[in-house]
Design an enzyme around this catalytic site. Sequence first.
Site, PDB file in Angstrom:
ATOM      1  N   ARG A  60       0.850  -1.205   0.000  1.00  0.00           N
ATOM      2  CA  ARG A  60       0.000   0.000   0.000  1.00  0.00           C
ATOM      3  C   ARG A  60       0.878   1.245   0.000  1.00  0.00           C
ATOM      4  NH1 ARG A  60      -1.915   2.027   4.651  1.00  0.00           N
ATOM      5  NH2 ARG A  60      -2.484   0.026   5.536  1.00  0.00           N
ATOM      6  N   TYR A 113     -11.782  18.619 -16.312  1.00  0.00           N
ATOM      7  CA  TYR A 113     -12.419  17.317 -16.535  1.00  0.00           C
ATOM      8  C   TYR A 113     -13.630  17.191 -15.598  1.00  0.00           C
ATOM      9  CZ  TYR A 113     -13.198  12.360 -15.719  1.00  0.00           C
ATOM     10  OH  TYR A 113     -13.787  11.146 -15.540  1.00  0.00           O
ATOM     11  N   ASP A 185      -2.931  19.488 -14.470  1.00  0.00           N
ATOM     12  CA  ASP A 185      -3.311  18.197 -15.051  1.00  0.00           C
ATOM     13  C   ASP A 185      -2.776  18.180 -16.482  1.00  0.00           C
ATOM     14  OD1 ASP A 185      -4.590  16.080 -16.369  1.00  0.00           O
ATOM     15  OD2 ASP A 185      -6.415  16.257 -15.164  1.00  0.00           O
ATOM     16  N   LYS A 210      -4.910   7.156 -19.602  1.00  0.00           N
ATOM     17  CA  LYS A 210      -5.061   7.676 -20.981  1.00  0.00           C
ATOM     18  C   LYS A 210      -3.795   7.413 -21.802  1.00  0.00           C
ATOM     19  CE  LYS A 210      -8.838   9.331 -19.203  1.00  0.00           C
ATOM     20  NZ  LYS A 210      -9.871   8.384 -18.949  1.00  0.00           N
TER      21      LYS A 210
END
Length: 394
Positions: A60, A113, A185, A210
Site C-alpha cells: 500500500r 475534466y 493536469d 489515458k
Amino acid sequence: MKTEPTYSKATAAVWAGEDSPLFKGAATTPIVNSVAFAYTDLNEWHSVATGKAEGYIYSRNTNPTVAALEEKIRVLEGAEAAIAFATGMAAISNTLFSFLKPGKRVVSVKDTYGGTSKMFLDFLPAYHIQVSLCETGNHEEMEEEIARGCDLVYLETPTNPTLKIIDIRRMALAAKQAGAIVVVDNTFATPINQNPIDLGADLVIHSATKYLCGHSDAMGGLLAGRKDLVKQVFEFREINGASLQADPAYMIARGMKTLDLRIGRQNTSAMLIAKYLKAHPKVKDVFYPGLETHPGHEIAKAQMRGFGGMLSFSLDGGYDLVEKFLPSLQLVHLAASLGSVSTLAGPPRTTSHVELTEEQRAMLGIPESLIRYSVGIEHPDDLLNDLEQALQKI
Ligand code: PLP
C-alpha cells in the site's frame, strides 16, 4: 538511468526506472505482486520501516513495480519526486485534500475534466474550502482571483473537451506572488508535448489511464513535482489507501515505452484531421490548439512541443445529427476515455461531462452537438476516409 538530462524523452520513456537490480537478471521490470516484503535481519527491517534505509515493507505504501513507473514519470516530467495512484481521480482528489483544509482557497477554471469539476462544485465546498472557478482562458480574471489570496491554483491545459489553452507560465507567476502552489493536469498533453514544471508548476498530475498507458487496458494516476509536496501527498495516500497495484503499474510502464512514437503519430494525424474537418461544410466548429484560428494557438505554440491527439468538433445541427453520425463511423470505439492506440469518440454528455447537467454543460460552452474525438495510431488516411463517409450520411 543515472544521467537523465542527456537523454531525449524517447530514450527516457524506455529506460527510466528500469535500471534497478532486476529479479534473476530479468530484462524488463518484473510484476512484484507481493503484499509484504520479508526480512531476515530485524534491525534492517526496522530501519526500512522507519524510513532510515531504502526498501519495501508493504505494497500500500511502496512496491518495486510501482516504483519503476514512478521513476519513469519523474524523469519524463523533470520532477524531483513522483508517486502513483489507483486512478487519475485518486491522484487529483488525494492532491487536493492534502493541501486544502477548511478555510483554504483554490482558484481554477470552469473547464476542468468532469470529475475534477465535481470536486470543485460539490466535494470541496462541503468541507468549507472556498473554490473560485474562472472563465477558462480569461487570464486577467484568474490573476485577479489569485491576487485576492489563495493556497492552490489548479490548471488543466489543453482542457477537456473543448481544448482551451491556459498560459501556465503566466499563472505560475501570479500564484508565486500570492504564495500558492500550482498543480497542472497534463493528461491531454503528455510529457512528450508539454512539461508544466519547466513552466513554473509545482506539481503535475496525469490520468495514466489515458496516453501514458495508451492501450485502454489499465487504470492509474500519477503525481510528479517538488519533493516536499509529493511527500505530503504520499503520507495522505498511505493512509487514504488509493495506491496503485503492481499489475496495472507494469501495463502503464510498458505502454510508456512507446509513448514518444504514439504521440508523434497522434500529433500528426490530429492536425490533418482538424484541418480536414475545419474545411468541411457539415462541421460547425473545430476545437484543436494546432489550428491557427484557435484562440489559444499562440500560447500553445509557446508552451507545447506538439498539439496532441485530442480534438473536438460540433456538427451543424442538434444532437439528432450526432445520433446519426457517430454510429456510422467504422474506425472508432464509441466509448468513454481517450488516449488509446485505437480511435475513440463520443459526446461529452455521455463521456467527460456525464456528471454534469445539460445546463452546467451549457455554462461551460459545451454544445450538445459536440463530439470528442481521440485520434488513435491508425493510418490517418483511413481515419479521414472514415470521417468522410460518415459525414456524407448526415
Ligand atoms: N484528468 C483528465 C484530463 C481526464 O480526462 C480524466 C478522465 O477522463 C481524469 C483526469 C480522471 O482519470 P481517471 O479516469 O483515470 O480517474
